[in-house]
Scaffold this motif. Structure first.
Motif, mmCIF file in Angstrom:
data_model
loop_
_atom_site.group_PDB
_atom_site.id
_atom_site.type_symbol
_atom_site.label_atom_id
_atom_site.label_comp_id
_atom_site.label_asym_id
_atom_site.label_seq_id
_atom_site.Cartn_x
_atom_site.Cartn_y
_atom_site.Cartn_z
ATOM 1 N N TYR A 154 7.380 -10.891 50.502
ATOM 2 C CA TYR A 154 8.234 -11.300 49.540
ATOM 3 C C TYR A 154 7.271 -12.090 48.272
ATOM 4 C CZ TYR A 154 11.144 -10.631 53.370
ATOM 5 O OH TYR A 154 11.947 -10.237 54.582
ATOM 6 N N ARG A 155 7.880 -12.184 47.193
ATOM 7 C CA ARG A 155 7.119 -12.702 46.087
ATOM 8 C C ARG A 155 7.593 -14.034 45.418
ATOM 9 N NH1 ARG A 155 8.820 -9.279 42.015
ATOM 10 N NH2 ARG A 155 9.421 -10.926 40.572
ATOM 11 N N ALA B 211 23.595 -16.619 50.924
ATOM 12 C CA ALA B 211 22.382 -16.034 50.969
ATOM 13 C C ALA B 211 22.466 -14.523 50.135
ATOM 14 C CB ALA B 211 22.028 -15.740 52.454
ATOM 15 N N THR B 212 21.579 -14.228 49.401
ATOM 16 C CA THR B 212 21.551 -13.020 48.854
ATOM 17 C C THR B 212 20.417 -12.003 49.827
ATOM 18 O OG1 THR B 212 21.521 -13.881 46.818
ATOM 19 C CG2 THR B 212 20.406 -11.746 46.846
ATOM 20 N N THR B 213 20.988 -10.666 50.093
ATOM 21 C CA THR B 213 20.031 -9.860 50.983
ATOM 22 C C THR B 213 19.036 -9.113 50.087
ATOM 23 O OG1 THR B 213 22.186 -9.444 52.169
ATOM 24 C CG2 THR B 213 20.367 -7.838 52.277
ATOM 25 N N VAL B 214 17.882 -9.387 50.665
ATOM 26 C CA VAL B 214 16.847 -8.573 50.055
ATOM 27 C C VAL B 214 15.919 -8.045 50.890
ATOM 28 C CG1 VAL B 214 16.463 -10.353 48.229
ATOM 29 C CG2 VAL B 214 15.100 -10.830 50.336
ATOM 30 N N ALA C 262 3.515 -4.585 46.655
ATOM 31 C CA ALA C 262 3.994 -3.840 45.300
ATOM 32 C C ALA C 262 5.274 -4.121 44.954
ATOM 33 C CB ALA C 262 3.485 -2.503 45.396
ATOM 34 N N ASP C 263 6.179 -3.868 46.155
ATOM 35 C CA ASP C 263 7.553 -3.844 45.868
ATOM 36 C C ASP C 263 8.055 -5.140 46.260
ATOM 37 O OD1 ASP C 263 7.522 -1.116 44.733
ATOM 38 O OD2 ASP C 263 7.382 -0.480 46.820
ATOM 39 N N ALA C 264 7.460 -6.407 46.388
ATOM 40 C CA ALA C 264 8.057 -7.338 47.155
ATOM 41 C C ALA C 264 9.221 -7.854 46.170
ATOM 42 C CB ALA C 264 6.894 -8.418 47.279
ATOM 43 N N ALA C 265 10.140 -8.408 46.913
ATOM 44 C CA ALA C 265 11.412 -8.976 46.260
ATOM 45 C C ALA C 265 11.275 -10.388 45.788
ATOM 46 C CB ALA C 265 12.501 -8.897 47.051
#
Length: 434
Positions: free
Chosen positions: A81-82, A48-51, A58-61
């Motif tokens: 999230y995007r 898992a990648t930490t986001v 606007a700044d959604a990972a």
């Protein structure tokens, strides 16, 4: 399914026999009184990648299908999230919230996950709550962007957003929950199929399996879920603990499971929702659950009948039907309420799972592409999303991986497994030469 399927089922039988033989000398008869380590709240995917979860689009990972992510869910703030999606695939996003083990939760507390288009329109959403047991445990909800000829919204390629939020009333001193996100993509079919609902009718509950139980301790999360086939399985649970198992279910097959909690001495008070058994499909969507109340006497809980796996199930009604839409790894999740310790001690408590997979396995539909990730959608025959066995019936590198996985996930070490592995490997090699 032809010669290839017959060969694979023979391999599976060898693996099961090996597990039984080794299990008899590796803990199958260990009594429940043996102390166990404190339960792990949840086992996050090691990949898992930490986001960050942010409060606006606007700044959604970005979440990429086929990958897992770790994040955090605040007490009272929605997080975004995007997703960047094409115009043909169906996308699924699961969110597993993990409260602290000592968190105070009520029946109406839980989480909601939704997928929205760039205009804020809803593609889908799902809400999951803790229910009557009111015991803190990992809780999973799934939302999707599904391509449909009947809907114009969410049908185009472009940017979409995943929104995760808590529901219910936060308790005093409540803190953020850990969060695991997983994104999946299902390709379109090569040819369209009728969109009518599947045939209705009550399939009826099959009789639970009987026989000697083989010890198989569960994993701590979806990524570490321990593989089970049809059989009777034995483990121990501590109050507050949750264990995960995965069961391969092919196209045309259906899954049934019963959980039994052994007696531990009579008590004067009943723990409501003491044990919960739930089933999730390959994208982790919850399909059904069953719970039992406990007063110290042995009790059991069974899932309602599920339909055989079929593509057209997605056009039906209710999670139990629509979720049985593709072959692959289905998950059984078992939780023992922390309140059991208050009435009956720290345990551990003996759990028996009776798992039945029945029905004639058949070829699935022909997809125009591959699932992401591929492994959770792979059928027992190792071809999963490809829709059946290649006409030649030959094997390949994917078969080798699937064979080694089945033997490895039996979870029982020792020379017998090595010998059996070499023997089956040799047979497999000879079959390919013929």
């Amino acid at each position: 399914m032809g010669r290839r399927t017959a060969w694979w089922r023979a391999v599976c039988r060898v693996a099961v026999v090996t597990a039984v033989l080794c299990g008899s000398g590796a803990g199958a008869g260990v009594p429940s009184a043996v102390a166990a380590p404190a339960p792990t709240p949840y086992g996050f995917s090691p990949d898992a990648t930490t986001v960050p979860g942010v409060a606006s689009t606007a700044d959604a990972a970005r979440l990429e299908p086929g990958r897992a992510y770790r994040s955090s869910l605040p007490v009272s703030t929605d997080v975004y999230y995007r997703l960047d999606l094409d115009g043909t695939s169906t996308a699924y996003v699961s969110a597993t919230a993990v409260p602290p083990a000592d968190a105070t939760v009520s029946a109406s507390d839980g989480l909601r996950v939704s997928v929205q288009d760039a205009d804020g329109g809803s593609c889908s959403f799902e809400t999951e709550t803790f229910g009557g047991g009111s015991s803190a445990r990992p809780l999973t909800a799934v939302a999707m962007r599904e391509r449909s000829a009947d809907r114009t919204r969410c049908a185009e390629a472009g940017t979409y957003y995943v929104v995760v939020e808590r529901v219910g009333t936060p308790a005093v001193g409540d803190v953020a929950w850990d969060l695991e996100l997983a994104a999946f993509a299902e390709p379109p079919l090569e040819e369209a199929v009728p969109t009518g609902a599947p045939e209705s009718g009550d399939p009826g509950s099959p009789a639970p399996l009987t026989g000697e139980a083989v010890r198989r301790d569960g994993g701590a999360g979806f990524a570490s879920a321990v593989s089970l086939g049809q059989g009777v399985w034995r483990s121990d649970l501590q109050p507050g603990g949750t264990v995960f198992y995965r069961v391969p279910v092919d196209w045309g097959e259906r899954l049934h499971a019963t959980a039994e909690l052994a007696g531990s001495g009579e008590g004067s008070r009943v723990v409501v929702g003491a044990l919960e058994l739930s089933v999730h499909n390959p994208v982790r969507a919850p399909l059904d659950d069953a719970s039992l109340n406990y007063n110290g006497s042995q009790r059991s809980a069974s899932l309602d009948p599920l339909p055989p796996v079929a593509y057209e199930n997605r056009f039906g009604n209710g999670d139990r039907i629509t979720g049985m839409r593709f072959g692959g790894s289905y998950y059984l999740v078992v939780h023992l309420s922390a309140q059991v310790a208050e009435r009956f001690g720290d345990g551990p408590f003996a759990l028996t799972l009776r798992v039945r997979v029945e029905g004639p396995a058949r070829s699935g539909p022909a997809y125009d592409g591959r699932f992401r990730p591929q492994d959770v959608f792979a059928s027992p025959g190792g071809v999963g999303e490809l829709g059946g066995v290649p006409s030649g019936g030959g094997g390949g590198a994917g078969d080798d991986d699937a064979l080694m996985s089945v033997l490895a996930v039996s979870g029982i070490g020792g020379g017998t497994v090595i010998v059996a592995t070499l023997a089956v490997w040799t047979v497999a090699g000879r079959r390919r030469v013929l």
